[in-house]
Design a protein around this motif. Sequence first.
Motif, PDB file in Angstrom:
ATOM      1  N   ALA A 220       0.826  -1.204   0.000  1.00 22.90           N
ATOM      2  CA  ALA A 220       0.000   0.000   0.000  1.00 22.90           C
ATOM      3  C   ALA A 220       0.862   1.257   0.000  1.00 22.90           C
ATOM      4  O   ALA A 220       1.989   1.272   0.497  1.00 22.90           O
ATOM      5  CB  ALA A 220      -0.921  -0.005   1.214  1.00 22.90           C
ATOM      6  N   GLY A 221       0.298   2.328  -0.552  1.00 22.89           N
ATOM      7  CA  GLY A 221       0.943   3.624  -0.476  1.00 22.89           C
ATOM      8  C   GLY A 221       0.696   4.268   0.880  1.00 22.89           C
ATOM      9  O   GLY A 221       0.055   3.678   1.770  1.00 22.89           O
ATOM     10  N   GLU A 222       1.182   5.489   1.027  1.00 23.59           N
ATOM     11  CA  GLU A 222       1.064   6.182   2.314  1.00 23.59           C
ATOM     12  C   GLU A 222       0.642   7.625   2.096  1.00 23.59           C
ATOM     13  O   GLU A 222       1.098   8.296   1.172  1.00 23.59           O
ATOM     14  CB  GLU A 222       2.400   6.154   3.060  1.00 23.59           C
ATOM     15  CG  GLU A 222       2.352   6.866   4.415  1.00 23.59           C
ATOM     16  CD  GLU A 222       3.701   6.933   5.092  1.00 23.59           C
ATOM     17  OE1 GLU A 222       3.866   7.785   5.991  1.00 23.59           O
ATOM     18  OE2 GLU A 222       4.597   6.149   4.702  1.00 23.59           O
ATOM     19  N   TYR A 223      -0.256   8.069   2.959  1.00 22.01           N
ATOM     20  CA  TYR A 223      -0.684   9.465   2.950  1.00 22.01           C
ATOM     21  C   TYR A 223      -0.705   9.961   4.385  1.00 22.01           C
ATOM     22  O   TYR A 223      -1.607   9.628   5.162  1.00 22.01           O
ATOM     23  CB  TYR A 223      -2.068   9.599   2.305  1.00 22.01           C
ATOM     24  CG  TYR A 223      -2.606  11.010   2.295  1.00 22.01           C
ATOM     25  CD1 TYR A 223      -2.147  11.942   1.367  1.00 22.01           C
ATOM     26  CD2 TYR A 223      -3.580  11.415   3.207  1.00 22.01           C
ATOM     27  CE1 TYR A 223      -2.645  13.239   1.352  1.00 22.01           C
ATOM     28  CE2 TYR A 223      -4.075  12.704   3.194  1.00 22.01           C
ATOM     29  CZ  TYR A 223      -3.607  13.617   2.270  1.00 22.01           C
ATOM     30  OH  TYR A 223      -4.099  14.893   2.256  1.00 22.01           O
ATOM     31  N   LEU A 224       0.335  10.684   4.779  1.00 20.44           N
ATOM     32  CA  LEU A 224       0.432  11.250   6.126  1.00 20.44           C
ATOM     33  C   LEU A 224       0.222  10.192   7.211  1.00 20.44           C
ATOM     34  O   LEU A 224      -0.493  10.392   8.187  1.00 20.44           O
ATOM     35  CB  LEU A 224      -0.577  12.393   6.281  1.00 20.44           C
ATOM     36  CG  LEU A 224      -0.306  13.616   5.392  1.00 20.44           C
ATOM     37  CD1 LEU A 224      -1.469  14.594   5.447  1.00 20.44           C
ATOM     38  CD2 LEU A 224       0.989  14.312   5.800  1.00 20.44           C
ATOM     39  N   GLY A 225       0.843   9.029   7.012  1.00 20.59           N
ATOM     40  CA  GLY A 225       0.795   7.965   7.995  1.00 20.59           C
ATOM     41  C   GLY A 225      -0.355   7.000   7.850  1.00 20.59           C
ATOM     42  O   GLY A 225      -0.454   6.033   8.610  1.00 20.59           O
ATOM     43  N   LEU A 226      -1.237   7.213   6.859  1.00 20.92           N
ATOM     44  CA  LEU A 226      -2.389   6.346   6.652  1.00 20.92           C
ATOM     45  C   LEU A 226      -2.226   5.528   5.366  1.00 20.92           C
ATOM     46  O   LEU A 226      -1.422   5.867   4.491  1.00 20.92           O
ATOM     47  CB  LEU A 226      -3.670   7.172   6.576  1.00 20.92           C
ATOM     48  CG  LEU A 226      -3.962   8.093   7.759  1.00 20.92           C
ATOM     49  CD1 LEU A 226      -5.313   8.769   7.585  1.00 20.92           C
ATOM     50  CD2 LEU A 226      -3.907   7.341   9.078  1.00 20.92           C
ATOM     51  N   VAL A 227      -3.000   4.458   5.255  1.00 21.05           N
ATOM     52  CA  VAL A 227      -2.975   3.600   4.073  1.00 21.05           C
ATOM     53  C   VAL A 227      -3.580   4.348   2.888  1.00 21.05           C
ATOM     54  O   VAL A 227      -4.631   4.995   3.016  1.00 21.05           O
ATOM     55  CB  VAL A 227      -3.761   2.301   4.336  1.00 21.05           C
ATOM     56  CG1 VAL A 227      -3.837   1.447   3.068  1.00 21.05           C
ATOM     57  CG2 VAL A 227      -3.118   1.514   5.471  1.00 21.05           C
TER      58      VAL A 227
END
Length: 301
Positions: A220-227
Amino acid sequence: MWTRTLAALGGGWTSNGRNVQSLDNPVTDALFAVGARWRGDGGIVRNDRVLPLLTVRPGLSEEAGRALRYGPSAFRNQELLLGARVYDLPTDGVCPVGSDVFVWAPDFTGSARLGAGGRTAELRGGLPRRRAAMEALGTQVTGGTKVAWRGRGAVPQGSVGCLDRDRFAAAVAALESAGGAPDVDVRGDGVRAVFPAGTDGLAVLAAPRIAGWRCAGRPAGEYLGLVAVELSGRVTVSCAFRPPGLRAGLAAGAGALLVWAAWGVLRTRRRAGAGGAAAEEATGSSPVRHRAFGREPIDAA
């Protein structure tokens, strides 16, 4: 990862970060789809402004999402994750009338209160062992009312945040409409979401991006610590979590079980072989044993 993300959003901890404290805040509750909370002084409190478990940041790629970083202010970090400005940070610490007042001073130990008769919030800071969480003080009713701090420790610049309810409601509505209200199916090991046709951008799951998450068949990618996972024209997204090393652990466990079983069989055969040899020796025709158990010869004289 999760401890760092919560700390950036205003969360607290004890025991050097091993015990993470709950972050009771309307912005983070909306972002993490928290529909209700239990408060000892008021029972169950339900949240009207709650986002879906998956939301979409239009026009954002995984690469761009991965490059984003939190800053030093927990109020601004919440806004960054939400995608809109909803807090005022007054330099004099005085919030506009009608706004909800929050305080954030992670290294402060003591109390904070809005005016003389407002709610008193206890903060238990003392970095690095303890980190005080962001606290709510209530609504600013009278103009000019300041926050009274009593205790020790640092009170940083921008420690008072004034949440504008109208701007917050508009930000939640905008983020919800960007994803088009996806159909979300939550399973024991992951989540599956179906977005309306034409939805594009970066889908963000309200879960910490720790090792073990896979979306669309890859990490998975990451966006500010989220999936996060880029839609790229897809309307269906599946994300699953498998603890790191689970397959290797199962294989090692199965191998150990086979070795144990083989050792048990071998031990049983060895015992059986030793028992057979002993029985054969006990019942054999050894001359020594015949003389030992036979009768003595009778003297003819």
